[in-house]
Scaffold this motif. Structure first.
Motif, PDB file in Angstrom:
ATOM      1  N   PRO A 167      62.912  -6.328  46.284  1.00 33.03           N
ATOM      2  CA  PRO A 167      62.840  -7.528  48.080  1.00 33.03           C
ATOM      3  C   PRO A 167      63.967  -8.113  47.570  1.00 33.03           C
ATOM      4  O   PRO A 167      64.345  -9.095  46.042  1.00 33.03           O
ATOM      5  N   GLY A 168      64.293  -8.447  48.770  1.00 34.41           N
ATOM      6  CA  GLY A 168      65.718  -9.659  48.657  1.00 34.41           C
ATOM      7  C   GLY A 168      64.776 -10.613  48.420  1.00 34.41           C
ATOM      8  O   GLY A 168      65.447 -12.158  48.581  1.00 34.41           O
ATOM      9  N   ALA A 187      54.632  -0.252  33.581  1.00 37.20           N
ATOM     10  CA  ALA A 187      53.664  -1.357  32.557  1.00 37.20           C
ATOM     11  C   ALA A 187      53.829  -2.520  33.826  1.00 37.20           C
ATOM     12  O   ALA A 187      53.064  -2.700  34.316  1.00 37.20           O
ATOM     13  N   LEU A 188      55.061  -2.432  34.879  1.00 34.47           N
ATOM     14  CA  LEU A 188      55.093  -2.916  36.357  1.00 34.47           C
ATOM     15  C   LEU A 188      54.071  -2.513  37.228  1.00 34.47           C
ATOM     16  O   LEU A 188      52.979  -3.114  37.001  1.00 34.47           O
ATOM     17  N   TYR A 189      53.612  -1.015  37.107  1.00 36.08           N
ATOM     18  CA  TYR A 189      52.875  -0.879  38.005  1.00 36.08           C
ATOM     19  C   TYR A 189      51.272  -1.094  37.428  1.00 36.08           C
ATOM     20  O   TYR A 189      50.357  -1.490  37.971  1.00 36.08           O
ATOM     21  N   ALA A 205      53.828  -2.886  41.124  1.00 33.39           N
ATOM     22  CA  ALA A 205      54.802  -1.327  41.490  1.00 33.39           C
ATOM     23  C   ALA A 205      54.188  -0.661  42.132  1.00 33.39           C
ATOM     24  O   ALA A 205      52.888  -0.239  41.560  1.00 33.39           O
ATOM     25  N   SER A 206      54.917  -0.217  43.233  1.00 34.23           N
ATOM     26  CA  SER A 206      52.885   1.579  44.102  1.00 34.23           C
ATOM     27  C   SER A 206      53.318   2.402  42.875  1.00 34.23           C
ATOM     28  O   SER A 206      52.209   2.885  43.518  1.00 34.23           O
ATOM     29  N   GLU A 229      58.222   1.422  45.012  1.00 35.68           N
ATOM     30  CA  GLU A 229      58.230  -0.130  45.896  1.00 35.68           C
ATOM     31  C   GLU A 229      58.128  -1.018  44.737  1.00 35.68           C
ATOM     32  O   GLU A 229      56.979  -0.905  43.504  1.00 35.68           O
ATOM     33  N   LEU A 230      58.589  -1.625  44.864  1.00 35.25           N
ATOM     34  CA  LEU A 230      58.335  -3.306  43.879  1.00 35.25           C
ATOM     35  C   LEU A 230      57.482  -4.085  44.135  1.00 35.25           C
ATOM     36  O   LEU A 230      58.035  -4.257  45.312  1.00 35.25           O
TER      37      LEU A 230
END
Length: 260
Positions: free
Chosen positions: A55-56, A91-93, A98-99, A111-112
């Motif tokens: 995302p921005g 790891a992000l999940y 993270a989705s 998606e992040l």
């Protein structure tokens, strides 16, 4: 620019994907896309520079090295379709950023949450080793991305010593004060960069395709976190374990205000 500019970031991503500033990298990425790996013979490779993903209005930035020849150079998305990405996205999940735990294709629905992933070099380099000139030429893109993220970004996880060395000058040009002597990379290292009054000018060696981005007047201190790269060499040998990676991401996300 006093507010986040998602349109500006989308335009930057578009211009990055059309860059042809480094002849060696252009030749390599396109040759890889033409020859392909046998396992991906039915793929139409991306074969271009890979822009950032996320995302921005991200509060946390994850900064890698460069796209993998048969990962991002194939799929067109950062850390998507290779084993390093398997480790990173899992790891992000796991920490709630993270989705889903896997990144397979550009349109897989991933998606992040408050996180953007980018790199100091946007083309897949031979042997995963960009030259100093290629690194410096690509820096102008990173500087612009950092300036556009300046209103919201609060923490950065830098993967590996190369990314750390490449990123510090970009942070200085984008409007943060980098201590001198420059802080050394290490896993778990944390450095706080204070914002300067206004970002410096564009990179001296910038590609002619790079246009200036107006500096943001809303900025805050930026916390950098060093983390061993999620390369197969590091993860297979246990130099970087899943828990080590999760811990750095969790700490950085908490610092950025994404986790309690």
């Amino acid at each position: 620019m006093s507010t986040q500019d998602p349109a500006g970031l989308a335009d930057l991503d578009h211009r990055i994907s059309g860059c042809r500033a480094c002849p060696r990298l252009v030749a390599w990425r396109e040759e890889v896309a033409r020859v392909k790996r046998a396992a991906f013979a039915d793929w139409t490779y991306w074969g271009r520079p890979v822009p950032g993903f996320g995302p921005g209005d991200a509060r946390l930035l994850v900064l890698g090295l460069a796209p993998a020849a048969h990962g991002g150079n194939r799929t067109g998305r950062m850390f998507t379709g290779d084993r390093s990405g398997d480790v990173l996205y899992r790891a992000l999940y796991d920490v709630g950023l993270a989705s889903q735990p896997e990144a397979v294709t550009m349109d897989d629905g991933l998606e992040l949450y408050g996180v953007r992933i980018t790199s100091p070099v946007h083309c897949a380099p031979p042997e995963n080793k960009p030259t100093p000139t290629e690194r410096d030429t690509c820096r102008a893109w990173l500087v612009q991305e950092l300036r556009l993220l300046r209103p919201t970004v609060r923490a950065v996880v830098v993967l590996g010593a190369f990314g750390w060395q490449a990123a510090l000058p970009a942070f200085a040009e984008a409007g943060w004060t980098v201590p001198r002597p420059r802080p050394a990379f290490g896993h778990g290292v944390r450095v706080t960069l204070d914002p300067t009054a206004a970002p410096a000018g564009a990179s001296p060696g910038a590609s002619p395709e790079v246009s200036p981005v107006a500096p943001a007047d809303a900025a805050a201190p930026l916390d950098l976190f060093g983390c061993f790269h999620v390369s197969q060499r590091n993860t297979f040998t246990g130099r970087l374990t899943p828990e080590m990676l999760r811990e750095v991401l969790r700490t950085a996300a908490t610092t950025a205000g994404l986790l309690p």
